[in-house]
Design a protein around this motif. Structure first.
Motif, mmCIF file in Angstrom:
data_model
loop_
_atom_site.group_PDB
_atom_site.id
_atom_site.type_symbol
_atom_site.label_atom_id
_atom_site.label_comp_id
_atom_site.label_asym_id
_atom_site.label_seq_id
_atom_site.Cartn_x
_atom_site.Cartn_y
_atom_site.Cartn_z
ATOM 1 N N GLY A 1 0.032 5.472 0.327
ATOM 2 C CA GLY A 1 -0.013 4.804 1.620
ATOM 3 C C GLY A 1 0.446 5.749 2.715
ATOM 4 O O GLY A 1 1.110 6.746 2.443
ATOM 5 N N ARG B 1 0.551 0.596 5.257
ATOM 6 C CA ARG B 1 -0.789 0.408 5.827
ATOM 7 C C ARG B 1 -1.831 0.207 4.741
ATOM 8 O O ARG B 1 -2.955 0.712 4.846
ATOM 9 C CB ARG B 1 -1.205 1.590 6.734
ATOM 10 N N LYS B 2 -1.498 -0.460 3.687
ATOM 11 C CA LYS B 2 -2.513 -0.823 2.694
ATOM 12 C C LYS B 2 -2.080 -2.098 1.985
ATOM 13 O O LYS B 2 -0.877 -2.390 1.927
ATOM 14 C CB LYS B 2 -2.798 0.308 1.715
#
Ligand code: HEM
Ligand SMILES: [Cu+2]
Lengths: 102, 627, 217
Positions: B343, B277-278
């Motif tokens: 993350g 998610r990054k």
């Protein structure tokens, strides 16, 4: 877009007259190469002269006949990068096969 | 310009078997590549298992020496040219147009031709099994071993010609993807907004078009030696240099290993951000590292030839260059780790395989740097240590990466999810089996076990580890079985995927799964590297079709398969020519004619089957689809 | 993310035409192709064990054929310049000149090969025969493809499929033709002129060397 680049071409691109001049230069350089072959020169010197003359002919054809001098730089990049790779590889191979690396 | 271009009209229907044979749709071609690669993966895998049965015990007589040679030759050739490369091509085909927001590749029919040449070349090579025997000269086909005095069997001719046909197809695909990626990007999709997989595809395509010609030449010279009596590799009679082939082959061969690994690196670079998610850490650096690797890759070929006595200076220079190439590779690994760092990790199957890729590939890279040191390599050359190295990079690297890609994009390709539970079991079984099979090979190599031997005696003390390795090989086979089960079950019964099941950020997730044949109802405009994350609100539903209906796509075509058939059969004719001159010449002439007819039919074929007034009136606007 | 309607499907991201970009990429790849062939020829120089080598290259004849090929390139740009100005007659005339000059070049090459065979040099004779004839043979094959392409352009122009509006087709064919020309410029310089320079002396030396070796036995 297309109209624009056509316009662009009109101004920069050489016309038939220049092409014929280039053709004459190419023929002249070939004649000089032919003459150099029959001079009794040191082989190393002769090699360099021919390399310079051939490279000039090469650049004339690529630059003018193939329009690379006037065309998008990215075409040049696409064409000359394998050239650099290939010449390096060939030079290394010749050094290896003529035992220059021992 | 109506469709009357001779015997074969441009087909319309995309249904049934003919629909697949005449398809020019990049997604279908991608699936064809993928399925074919998987079939060859099973064939190559069976060859590997047979070798492992033979080597499981000392003094085994399960297969004889000749068969063993054929097995490792076909295993290597199959895995490199018929599995990892086409599997990469499967992803290029399916994904690249979707990722850059295009309707298809730049030259759809050329794309179909690439696939058929690959398939027919692969079949041609394997056909040797029925005519003579499998080729038995190693995947690198070292001449002069492969010249006529030493290899009379025509199996080598099949190897040469099969590779040649596949090579033409691959090179054509390389051109296609260079042009597609440079020219068919959606508005706003600048080069530095492309997903990393697309970047790696671009770099691989450049590697292909610049590295395959040396192989093509090498194969041609060998072919001429074998068929027409030239002297390129005739060391005895004509004073040829026994190293010429090795140079030509590895000038191709080292760029080739990057052709094999970069797609997997691209896949992983796209998966990691989704499941952490990054964004990818240091996107620019990773792109740049890929380009540097590709460029340097042309300057390290002689590290495969350290023990041939190149001379001190050359050896030192190549060793230095080889170690240097480890640096950008290491840079990438740090970027991946930094992406994970901090993350919110979601340990879904694709991420597991991506992590497997990073760790296993790193081990392979480390052993690579070890034998970049010449004195060490002198010990390791031609031992199982090398076998361990290239399986860590090729299986631990490429295959783990590609499998990660299968789990990640299967939902996009089929519209259904693969089972997570089975996927995780698959991952652990494969990871354990892989390390059982290949970790001990390092030790065997150091203990002095040479590569390519068909047996060893009990008193050499290699038996225990070899048995362990063989067991590991079968554990891998079990894991592949799990994958097959997972795929077969999920294709029909899997959970519906929806547009963007992983909440990923790139364009391919902005359209339905599976995508409609025109991909994007409306071509998107891109404003960032992560279009679906940065403007998520707009990406829930794809826009409806515009009022004038579906976008026009190029019609299917017969010509690609016709041309591919002609090319392949010209090579087949050469093989027949050896046995019967006239029949061979006849086959060459007929297939040459078919091929040429195909080319002319192709050139003058209209873009679409029905009168397509729009294109016919503006021929200069059509060609994007017309080639 | 935003969707726009009415995007022209046929624009390209770089503004460069797909087919022209393809041709340049192909030529880049062909650089590697001919580079490998020429490189192989060079590393095998003076390694042949028997038979004729570089001394049998005829510089005067090849200078003439080189000149012919160079002039065909000139005709090629003139053909392109003509069609870009809408002068179809000029385009056809110069394109036919290209094809004819190309054929003359091929004629020279066939003469050369036949002459070499006569002097005892075939691809099977020695390393020089293999590398030289395969390399120049591949070049000749490229020229032949170019000649077919030129005739196809002329015929297509009569059918109205080649016209001022798609002069790009001619430009692309021209790129190919000029490339074949520059490959020859390199071969003529490096393989013929540099290669044959002093080759006669080397040949004599090796004959003497062999004679001396024979007399020692
Ligand atoms: C850090 C990067 C790497 C380094 C420094 C490296 C170094 C080497 C060296 C020095 C050899 C020759 C060993 C010998 O035969 O004695 C070798 C062999 C090999 N490497 Fe790598 N390598 C690297 C990455 C890769 C990658 C990414 C792949 C493929 C995906 C690969 C595939 C192979 C293969 C297939 C061989 C064996 C070829 C053969 O003899 O059949 N390597 N490597
Ligand atoms: Cu390597």
């Amino acid at each position: 877009m297309a109209a624009e680049s056509a316009h662009h071409e009109e101004h920069n691109h050489p016309g038939p007259r220049q092409y014929i001049v280039i053709g004459a230069i190419l023929a002249g350089l070939t004649l000089i190469e032919f003459g150099v072959f029959y001079l009794q020169l040191d082989p190393a010197l002769m090699t360099w002269i021919i390399l310079v003359l051939s490279t000039s002919k090469f650049m004339l054809v690529v630059g003018y006949f193939m329009h690379l001098k006037f065309d998008d730089l990215r075409f040049s990049a696409l064409f000359f990068s394998p050239f650099v790779i290939m010449i390096t590889i060939a030079a290394v191979l010749m050094a290896l096969f003529f035992n220059l690396t021992r | 310009m109506a469709a009357n271009i001779g015997i074969l009209r441009r087909p319309v229907s995309t249904a049934g078997v003919w629909g697949w044979i005449t398809t020019v749709d990049h997604k279908r071609i991608g699936i064809l590549y993928g399925v074919t690669a998987f079939v060859f993966f099973l064939i190559g895998g069976i060859e590997a298992l047979l070798m492992r049965v033979q080597l499981a015990q000392p003094d085994s007589e399960f297969v004889d020496a000749g068969t063993f040679n054929a097995l490792f030759t076909m295993h290597g050739t199959t895995m490199v040219f018929m599995v990892v490369m086409p599997a990469g091509a499967a992803f290029f085909n399916f994904l690249v147009p979707l990722m850059i927001g295009a309707r298809d590749v730049a030259f759809p029919r050329l794309n179909a031709l690439s696939y058929w040449l690959f398939l027919f070349g692969a079949i041609l090579m394997n056909f040797s099994f029925f005519k003579a025997a499998f080729p038995d000269v190693g995947w690198f086909g070292y001449a002069p071993l492969t010249t006529t005095p030493y290899t009379l069997s025509s199996s080598t001719d099949y190897w040469v010609l099969g590779l040649q046909v596949m090579g033409i197809g691959t090179t054509a695909a390389g051109f296609n993807f260079v042009i597609t990626i440079l020219n068919l990007r959606a508005p706003g999709m600048t080069l530095m907004r492309m997903p990393l997989f697309t970047w790696m595809t671009l770099i691989v395509s450049f590697l292909i078009i610049f590295a395959f010609p040396p192989l093509t030449i090498a194969l041609t010279l060998l072919l001429f030696d074998r068929f027409f009596g030239t002297n390129f590799f005739d060391t005895v009679g004509a004073g040829a240099d026994p190293l010429l082939w090795q140079h030509l082959f590895w000038i191709f061969g080292h760029p080739e290993v990057y052709i094999l690994i970069l797609p997997a690196m691209g896949i992983v670079s796209d998966i990691l951000p989704t499941f952490s998610r990054k964004p990818l850490f240091g996107y620019t650096t990773v792109v740049f590292a890929g380009a540097v690797i590709a460029f340097l890759g042309f300057g390290v070929w002689a590290h495969h030839m350290f023990t041939t006595g190149l001379g001190a200076w050359a050896t030192a220079a190549f060793a230095g260059a080889t170690m240097a190439i480890g640096v950008p590779t290491g840079v990438k690994i740090f970027n991946w780790l930094a992406t994970l760092w901090g993350g919110s990790l979601q340990f879904k199957t694709p991420l597991l395989f991506a992590l497997g890729f990073i760790s296993m590939f790193m081990l392979g890279g480390l052993s690579g740097v070890m034998h970049a040191a010449v004195p060490v390599d002198t010990q390791q050359q031609d031992t199982y240590f090398i076998v361990a190295h290239f399986h860590y990079v090729l299986f631990g690297g490429s295959i783990f990466g590609l499998t990660a890609g299968i789990y990640y994009w299967f939902p996009k390709m089929t519209g259904r999810m693969l089972s997570e539970r089975l996927g995780k079991v698959h991952f652990w079984v494969m990871l354990i089996g892989f390390n059982m099979a290949f970790m001990p090979m390092h030790v065997l190599g150091v203990l002095g076990m040479p590569r390519r031997i068909y047996t060893y005696s009990a008193d050499q003390n290699w038996a225990g580890l070899n048995l362990f390795v063989s067991v590991g090989a079968f554990v891998i086979a079990v894991s592949i079985l799990l994958l097959i089960i997972n795929v077969l079950r999920s294709v029909r019964k899997g959970e519906k995927a929806g547009m963007n099941p992983w909440a990923a950020s790139t364009l391919e997730w902005a359209i339905p799964s599976p995508p409609p044949h025109y991909n994007f109802a409306v071509i998107p405009t891109v404003r960032s590297l992560h279009p679906l994350w940065d403007e998520e609100a707009n990406a829930v539903e794809p826009p409806p079709l515009p009022a004038h209906g579906e976008p026009h796509m190029p019609s299917p075509s017969y010509w690609p398969i016709v041309v591919a058939f002609g090319v392949t059969m010209v090579c087949g004719g050469l093989l027949i020519w050896q046995a019967s001159t006239w029949l061979g010449l006849a086959v060459i002439a007929v297939s040459g004619f078919i091929g040429m007819r195909g080319v002319y039919g192709w050139v003058f074929e209209p873009v679409a089957a029905e009168e397509h007034a729009e294109h016919a009136e503006h021929p200069e606007r059509a060609p994007a689809h017309h080639a | 993310m935003q969707y726009v309607t009415g995007i022209d499907d046929h624009r390209t991201s770089t503004g460069l035409d797909n087919r022209k970009l393809l041709m340049w990429a192909f030529l880049g790849s062909d650089v590697m192709f001919f580079g490998t062939l020429i490189g192989t020829h060079l590393i095998y120089r003076n390694r042949s064990l028997s038979g004729p080598q570089e001394e049998i290259l005829s510089i005067p004849i090849t200078t003439v054929s080189t000149f012919v090929l160079l002039m065909s390139s000139l005709a090629m740009v003139l053909a392109l310049a003509a069609i870009q100005r809408g002068n179809m007659g000029g385009f056809r005339f110069w394109t036919v000149v290209v094809a004819v000059f190309g054929s003359i070049f091929i004629g020279f090459q066939m003469f050369e090969f036949a002459e070499f065979a006569h002097l005892g040099l075939t691809p099977r004779t020695n390393l020089f025969g293999s590398t030289f004839l395969v390399m120049t043979g591949f070049h000749g094959a490229h020229v032949t493809v170019g000649i077919l392409w030129m005739w196809s352009l002329v015929f297509a122009s009569f059918k109205g499929k080649i016209h001022q509006g798609n002069a790009l087709q001619v430009e692309i064919a021209g790129l190919y033709w000029h490339f074949v020309d520059i490959v020859w410029i390199v071969i003529f310089g490096v393989v013929y002129l540099i290669g044959a320079y002093g080759a006669e002396n080397r040949a004599l030396e090796s004959v003497e060397h062999a004679a001396r070796a024979a007399s020692l036995i």
